[in-house]
Design a protein around this motif. Structure first.
Motif, PDB file in Angstrom:
ATOM      1  N   GLU B  89       0.919  -1.195  -0.090  1.00  0.00           N
ATOM      2  CA  GLU B  89       0.053   0.127  -0.046  1.00  0.00           C
ATOM      3  C   GLU B  89       0.695   1.141   0.020  1.00  0.00           C
ATOM      4  N   THR B 113      -5.247   2.786  -0.729  1.00  0.00           N
ATOM      5  CA  THR B 113      -6.071   1.420  -1.057  1.00  0.00           C
ATOM      6  C   THR B 113      -7.316   2.033  -1.309  1.00  0.00           C
ATOM      7  N   LEU B 114      -8.243   1.336  -1.943  1.00  0.00           N
ATOM      8  CA  LEU B 114      -9.726   1.896  -2.436  1.00  0.00           C
ATOM      9  C   LEU B 114     -10.344   2.136  -1.370  1.00  0.00           C
ATOM     10  N   PRO B 122      -9.816   3.748  -8.187  1.00  0.00           N
ATOM     11  CA  PRO B 122      -8.748   3.163  -8.917  1.00  0.00           C
ATOM     12  C   PRO B 122      -7.658   4.224  -9.523  1.00  0.00           C
ATOM     13  N   THR B 155      -9.281  -3.679  -2.258  1.00  0.00           N
ATOM     14  CA  THR B 155      -8.304  -3.331  -3.343  1.00  0.00           C
ATOM     15  C   THR B 155      -7.442  -4.830  -3.752  1.00  0.00           C
ATOM     16  N   TYR B 158      -9.765  -6.308  -6.243  1.00  0.00           N
ATOM     17  CA  TYR B 158      -9.867  -5.553  -7.511  1.00  0.00           C
ATOM     18  C   TYR B 158      -8.473  -5.631  -8.379  1.00  0.00           C
TER      19      TYR B 158
END
Lengths: 253, 201
Positions: B89, B113-114, B122, B155, B158
């Motif tokens: 991260e 992170t998202l 993103p 995240t 994703y």
């Protein structure tokens, strides 16, 4: 000012070096934010994860202040959910929908539904249907509910197979046939008295239906985008159903 | 209004030091006083080091790490395994993994992170750069070393989706009991995760 209530954590934001701003959906106080002192400590961090159910005490000098929370765990759901892509995307989608509601506005029905949904987020085959039902409930709580109980044209309650994009009301097969290209399909699991579970096509139809009304009544007027997590959820569901179809094919063979 | 006890230069030094993580106004005052007392041995070299850092520190265009060269020392190190990328991260996570020295791989720093609550999607992370790195070829494994939080794992999922089109192995760190951890003091979530990922002993 002080109150105690039960809540489900929607998200946390770092605040300073040791604290966190907690966003929760509470039973009686709606979506509420508050500061948790020491919220970034090793002891507090596992508790302050989205999806966890907590007992909250909120304190502030004045009602309009953000105030501080003390959170005691009731049910730690996050660890159960984070391994599943469907569960985490669904959780983020639900939280994004709840953020559309004004702060501190109680929505007891949404809280209860959210609690039930979180209990079932590990059941991939049920998630799509549950999230769509939740979305329709959010639309209703925002004042844009769909009326799927009877045909908008004839008043019949039988064979409701379409939804009018104009009125958001159900339309029966016979009344809707001439305009079928302009109407949304009403997925079987949302039809009156439906007992069968949802398949991928029904879920995609249902997502298309709720997307349209969310965009028209909420996203476009407010100038906001569809949450990214919703696309991720749909993609994860497609993968799940594709994997299921392959495994069923293998079993049949 | 409180009385000033030092000149504006010293007050400014205290104000700036108070913004450093771990220091408050009181400890910043102590640190400033210590630096002033050791002007030649500490304050001057520190100022010179900071000035040099300001001039030379940059973000690596390949991995997002911070270093004085671009590409950074990790990306240019020929002894590192170029087929494995560890995704973290933040730079602090990269440094933590480097301290552990468990893997001689390359890194990719996402930059967070998202997090819908913070408005981080993103596009605010270096996900596209990671996908480009993988698309260039030569990578066989991506290790997702993100935090075991809901945002971290969202995240990770994703990223897994984004990397699904490549012929690579995507792995993640194990979740469970930390070394020195006593079961009695662990939260139920960690315990259930540890039980779920139990291994043959």
């Amino acid at each position: 000012m002080e109150w105690r209530d039960e809540g489900i954590i929607l998200g946390t934001r770092k605040h300073g070096e040791t604290s966190a701003v907690l966003e929760v959906m509470t039973r009686a106080h709606g979506r509420h934010l508050g500061l948790v002192r020491g919220g970034r400590s090793r002891k507090q961090q596992p508790v302050l994860q989205a999806g966890n159910r907590v007992e909250l005490t909120w304190r502030a000098r004045l009602d309009e202040h953000m105030g501080t929370f003390q959170a005691e765990p009731i049910e730690l759901n996050a660890a159960r959910l984070i391994d599943s892509a469907i569960a985490v995307y669904a959780l983020q989608t639900l939280a994004a929908h709840l953020r559309l509601l004004p702060e501190r506005d109680p929505h007891a029905a949404l809280y209860e539904t959210l609690a039930i949904l979180i209990d079932h987020l590990n059941e991939a085959e049920a998630v799509g249907e549950l999230v769509v039902r939740f979305e329709l409930l959010v639309l209703e709580e925002l004042g844009f509910g769909l009326d799927l109980s009877e045909c908008a044209a004839t008043g019949t309650v039988e064979e409701l197979t379409y939804v009018s994009p104009k009125s958001g009301r159900a339309v029966s097969r016979s009344a809707g046939e001439p305009w079928r290209d302009k109407l949304f399909a009403l997925p079987p699991f949302l039809q009156r008295g439906a007992r069968q579970g949802a398949d991928l096509k029904a879920i995609e139809d249902a997502f298309r239906l709720s997307s349209f009304f969310f965009a028209r009544h909420v996203y476009e007027p407010r100038g906001i985008d569809v949450p990214d997590a919703r696309g991720g959820l749909l993609m994860a569901l497609r993968k799940f159903y594709a994997a299921q179809a392959i495994s069923h094919g293998d079993t049949a063979a | 209004m409180s009385k000033r006890i030092a000149g504006p230069e010293i007050e400014r030094l205290i104000q700036l030091l108070a913004k450093v993580p771990g220091l408050g106004p009181r400890s910043a005052r102590r640190a400033a006083l210590h630096l002033i007392k050791k002007k030649e041995q500490l304050l001057a070299p520190l100022a010179a080091a900071m000035g040099e850092a300001v001039d030379k520190v940059r973000v690596c265009s390949t991995c997002g790490n911070v270093d004085t060269s671009d590409p950074c020392m990790i990306c240019t190190d020929p002894r590192r395994d170029p087929t494995t990328i560890i995704v973290v991260e933040d730079v602090s996570d990269l440094w933590a993994l480097e301290r552990a020295g468990a893997m001689n791989a390359r890194f990719h720093v996402l930059g967070g992170t998202l997090s819908p609550l913070d408005g981080i999607g993103p596009d605010q992370l270096t996900i596209k750069q990671l996908v480009t790195r993988i698309a260039e070829g030569g990578v066989s494994e991506v290790i997702l070393a993100v935090n075991a939080t809901v945002e971290g794992q969202t995240t990770a999922h994703y990223l897994t989706d984004q990397l699904s089109g490549f012929d690579i192995k995507v792995t993640r760190l194990a979740h469970g009991v930390p070394v020195g951890g006593e079961l009695d003091y662990l939260d139920e979530g960690t315990l259930s995760a540890a039980l779920k990922s139990r291994t043959v002993f």
